[in-house]
Design a protein around this motif. Structure first.
Motif, short mmCIF file in Angstrom:
data_model
loop_
_atom_site.label_atom_id
_atom_site.label_comp_id
_atom_site.label_asym_id
_atom_site.label_seq_id
_atom_site.Cartn_x
_atom_site.Cartn_y
_atom_site.Cartn_z
N GLY A 259 0.92 -1.22 -0.12
CA GLY A 259 0.06 0.05 -0.15
C GLY A 259 0.84 1.33 -0.01
N PHE A 260 0.19 2.24 0.61
CA PHE A 260 0.90 3.72 0.69
C PHE A 260 1.74 3.75 2.03
N SER A 261 1.54 2.91 2.89
CA SER A 261 2.38 2.92 4.22
C SER A 261 1.98 4.42 4.89
N ARG A 262 0.88 4.59 4.80
CA ARG A 262 0.50 5.95 5.39
C ARG A 262 0.95 6.05 6.93
N THR A 263 0.61 4.91 7.82
CA THR A 263 0.88 4.96 9.14
C THR A 263 1.95 4.36 9.49
N GLU A 264 3.16 4.16 8.62
CA GLU A 264 4.24 3.52 8.86
C GLU A 264 5.18 4.62 9.37
N GLU A 265 6.05 4.32 10.44
CA GLU A 265 7.13 5.31 10.98
C GLU A 265 8.45 5.21 10.19
N ILE A 266 8.84 6.27 9.77
CA ILE A 266 9.85 6.35 9.08
C ILE A 266 11.21 6.17 9.85
N ARG A 267 12.04 5.29 9.29
CA ARG A 267 13.28 5.04 9.93
C ARG A 267 14.52 5.47 9.03
N LYS A 268 15.74 5.70 9.65
CA LYS A 268 16.94 5.99 8.80
C LYS A 268 17.35 4.59 7.79
N GLY A 269 17.47 5.11 6.62
CA GLY A 269 17.70 4.12 5.57
C GLY A 269 16.62 3.68 4.93
N ASP A 270 15.45 4.06 5.22
CA ASP A 270 13.98 3.93 4.40
C ASP A 270 14.29 4.58 3.05
N PHE A 271 13.33 4.24 2.10
CA PHE A 271 13.51 5.03 0.82
C PHE A 271 11.97 5.11 0.57
N LEU A 272 11.70 6.56 0.52
CA LEU A 272 10.13 7.24 0.25
C LEU A 272 10.16 6.90 -1.21
N VAL A 273 8.81 6.31 -1.88
CA VAL A 273 8.78 6.34 -3.26
C VAL A 273 7.97 7.79 -3.39
N LEU A 274 8.42 8.36 -4.36
CA LEU A 274 7.71 9.79 -4.96
C LEU A 274 7.22 9.59 -6.15
N GLU A 275 6.08 10.75 -6.61
CA GLU A 275 5.86 10.88 -7.86
C GLU A 275 5.54 12.43 -7.93
N GLY A 276 6.45 12.93 -8.95
CA GLY A 276 6.19 14.36 -9.27
C GLY A 276 7.01 14.76 -10.33
N ASP A 277 7.11 16.05 -10.89
CA ASP A 277 8.13 16.24 -11.76
C ASP A 277 9.48 16.36 -11.22
N PRO A 278 10.51 16.57 -12.06
CA PRO A 278 11.84 16.80 -11.55
C PRO A 278 12.22 17.92 -10.41
N LYS A 279 11.58 18.86 -10.79
CA LYS A 279 12.10 20.10 -9.90
C LYS A 279 11.12 20.13 -8.46
N SER A 280 9.96 19.56 -8.59
CA SER A 280 9.27 19.32 -7.46
C SER A 280 10.02 18.04 -6.57
N ILE A 281 10.40 17.25 -6.95
CA ILE A 281 10.89 16.07 -6.44
C ILE A 281 12.12 16.62 -5.61
#
Length: 589
Positions: A259-281
């Motif tokens: 899923g989207f992992s909305r409630t997952e706590e972010i840890r060091k070394g994780d990777f966020l998957v992003l969607e957007g244009d280059p400047k926005s990212i």
């Protein structure tokens, strides 16, 4: 009038005609005029290229480089980030953006200040669902006004300061322009914010590259010390929305979580998957303190100087077709990482670096700018024209600001010249990795440099022949019996009119000796006349060709040639009305 004067006036007349015509590049026109003057015997061959070593030319080039270094460090973005709010009324938004734009233009090149703030202004207009033309022109005019505040804010001030040194033995200092420039800029900003914007037709801007660019799926690594650590993924949604980015997943231990992992706590070394244009990212990653995927494995390549994001389309003959970035060992072989992939708006769950690339995909590649063309050729992909996004090195902002501050302090205190101080700042930026070799030279506006270096010998020759004295006498004779302030006003009106159709550097070079000659004819101090020329040469608001900032906004703002005078004419009248008494008060006759 002597024969030499007639020939020089004819040469300048043809020069002006070609500059106004605009069909031939102005640097080539000026350089050709210089060579004609050399072959005609008006300029000595040994002095023909002396302009390239003139302090004004050197300072303008260094200011452009320093401005780029400050932008690359994120120092300018750090200020701009806090001034954007889509829900502000238009006058308040224009006031805030204009003040910030003017302040930035006082310390960096005003073209660089506009380039940065223009993107923010267009984003706000889109979010507020209003025509960008209502706010873009006021921002452009504000950055032009702000450039008048300091010596390095705009090229005409540098030209005037150096001309004063050549003619009178001492230049204007860094803040000699501030008393007049601050008042004129302040009054001008009040006008554009309260009244001026209402005079502009409300048009939608022209198409931009971002409008038709695809959305990329990219991965961003949570680095040590990131403020994202300990937050839930959904806690970053407001920041992501502000930057026009969607967070669509989380990768942990090399696996994409469901899923989207909305409630997952972010840890060091994780990777966020992003969607957007280059400047926005890129902007979101800076705000959330994230690293680019791959930086943990290739520190030298991804944390070095002058990083760039490029977009490239994949043909069916490319080396990477049906293979992944890991398969071709892109990061390890070339120090370039595949940051994102655009596939016609489709989403996928594979890791970006493990995704098999298909023909027609558009790749978002990150690496050193001087290596990207070679890597694109090796991959067999085609970089899209004008689709480069600079990577901002935000952790170096404090060091960049400190280096710039020290350089200005050394120049103001008289420890060394401004050119040497700025040169030392440039060396510091190169050492910090804020500027690379190619960007160092690409940042310089070579057309302006050649124009200025070509016109300096021509202007000196016209002055030596008595030509500028003839023009000055014509102005004095035409205003016989007028008070000195009225003659100053006439000089400024003439200069401002020239600047609306000619490059402002060329206008300052030509008008400065005329101003000194007028002062000498009146038995007055030349300083108020030089200040008048500096103000008038900078204030080109009637046309899109008088100042580069006006040209830059024409397409994005959807403006027509005749739109500029609607606000610009009143603003030029205000500038004259405010600046003449201020000049005479600060710089008495």
């Amino acid at each position: 009038m002597t024969g030499d004067q007639i020939l020089l006036f004819a040469l300048f007349g043809v020069l002006f005609a070609f500059l106004v015509w605009g069909r031939v590049r102005y640097d080539l026109v000026a350089f050709t005029a210089l060579l004609i003057a050399v072959f005609a015997g008006h300029v000595e061959p040994d002095a023909a290229f002396a302009g390239f070593g003139h302090p004004a030319v050197v300072i303008i080039a260094l200011v452009l480089i320093v401005s780029r270094g400050l932008v690359n460090s994120g120092a300018v973005e750090l200020i701009a980030r806090f001034v954007v709010a889509p829900d502000r009324p238009v006058p308040v938004h224009i006031s805030v953006m204009a003040v910030v734009g003017a302040a930035l233009s006082a310390v960096i090149n005003n073209v660089a200040a506009l380039a940065l703030l223009m993107t923010l202004d267009m984003d706000v207009a889109r979010k507020a669902k209003r025509a960008v033309s209502m706010t873009l022109m006021p921002l452009s005019f504000a950055t032009i006004l702000g450039g008048m505040i300091t010596l390095i804010g705009t090229p005409p001030n540098i030209v005037i300061a150096q001309y004063r040194q050549d003619a009178l033995g001492a230049p204007f200092s860094m803040f000699d322009f501030a008393p007049v420039g601050l008042v004129v800029a302040s009054v001008g900003i009040v006008f554009v914010a309260l009244i001026g914007w209402r005079l502009i037709p409300g048009r939608e801007g022209g198409p931009s590259l971002e409008d038709d660019a695809g959305l990329y799926l990219a991965e961003a690594r949570v680095r040590d010390g990131s403020r994202a650590i300990g937050q839930m993924v959904r806690d970053l949604y407001p920041e992501a929305a502000d930057k026009d980015v969607q967070i669509i997943g989380l990768v942990r231990n090399h696996k994409r979580l469901p899923g989207f992992s909305r409630t997952e706590e972010i840890r060091k070394g994780d990777f966020l998957v992003l969607e957007g244009d280059p400047k926005s990212i890129e902007a979101f990653m800076g705000a959330a303190e994230l690293d680019f995927s791959g930086s943990e494995k290739h520190q030298g390549g991804l944390r070095g100087a002058n990083l760039t994001l490029i977009e490239a389309i994949v043909p069916d003959t490319a080396r990477i077709v049906n293979r992944s970035a890991m398969d071709v060992r892109l990061l390890y072989r070339h120090g370039v990482t595949l940051l994102g992939v655009s596939r016609g708006g489709r989403r996928f769950r594979d890791r970006v670096r493990k995704l098999a690339i298909r023909p027609g995909d558009v790749l978002l590649l990150l690496g050193p700018d001087d290596r990207m063309e070679q890597v694109a050729q090796w991959l067999g992909v085609y970089p899209l024209a004008d689709r480069k996004t600079a990577v901002i090195q935000r952790r170096k902002a404090a060091a960049a600001i400190a280096a710039f501050g020290i350089a200005i302090a050394l120049a103001v205190l008289g420890v060394t010249s401004l050119a040497v101080a700025l040169g030392a700042c440039v060396v510091a930026y190169v050492a910090l990795g804020l500027l690379g070799g190619e960007e160092f030279y690409a940042t310089i506006e070579w057309k302006v440099i050649v124009l200025l270096a070509s016109l300096i010998p021509l202007s000196a020759t016209l002055e030596a022949s008595g030509g500028t004295e003839l023009i000055a006498n014509a102005i004095v004779d035409g205003t016989d019996g007028w008070p000195a302030w009225a003659i100053l006003l006439v000089l400024m009106v003439v200069t401002m009119t020239m600047s609306d159709f000619l490059n402002n550097v060329a206008t300052a070079l030509i008008a400065a000796p005329i101003g000194v000659s007028v002062a000498q004819s009146l038995g007055a101090s030349p300083d108020p006349f030089l200040m008048g020329v500096a103000v008038a040469a900078s204030c080109a608001f009637l046309t899109p060709i008088g100042h580069k900032n006006n040209t830059i906004i024409m397409g994005p703002g959807g403006y027509q040639f005749g739109d500029y005078w609607r606000m610009g004419l009143a603003l030029e009248v205000i500038v004259i009305a405010v600046s003449v008494p201020m000049i005479l008060w600060v710089w008495p006759l």
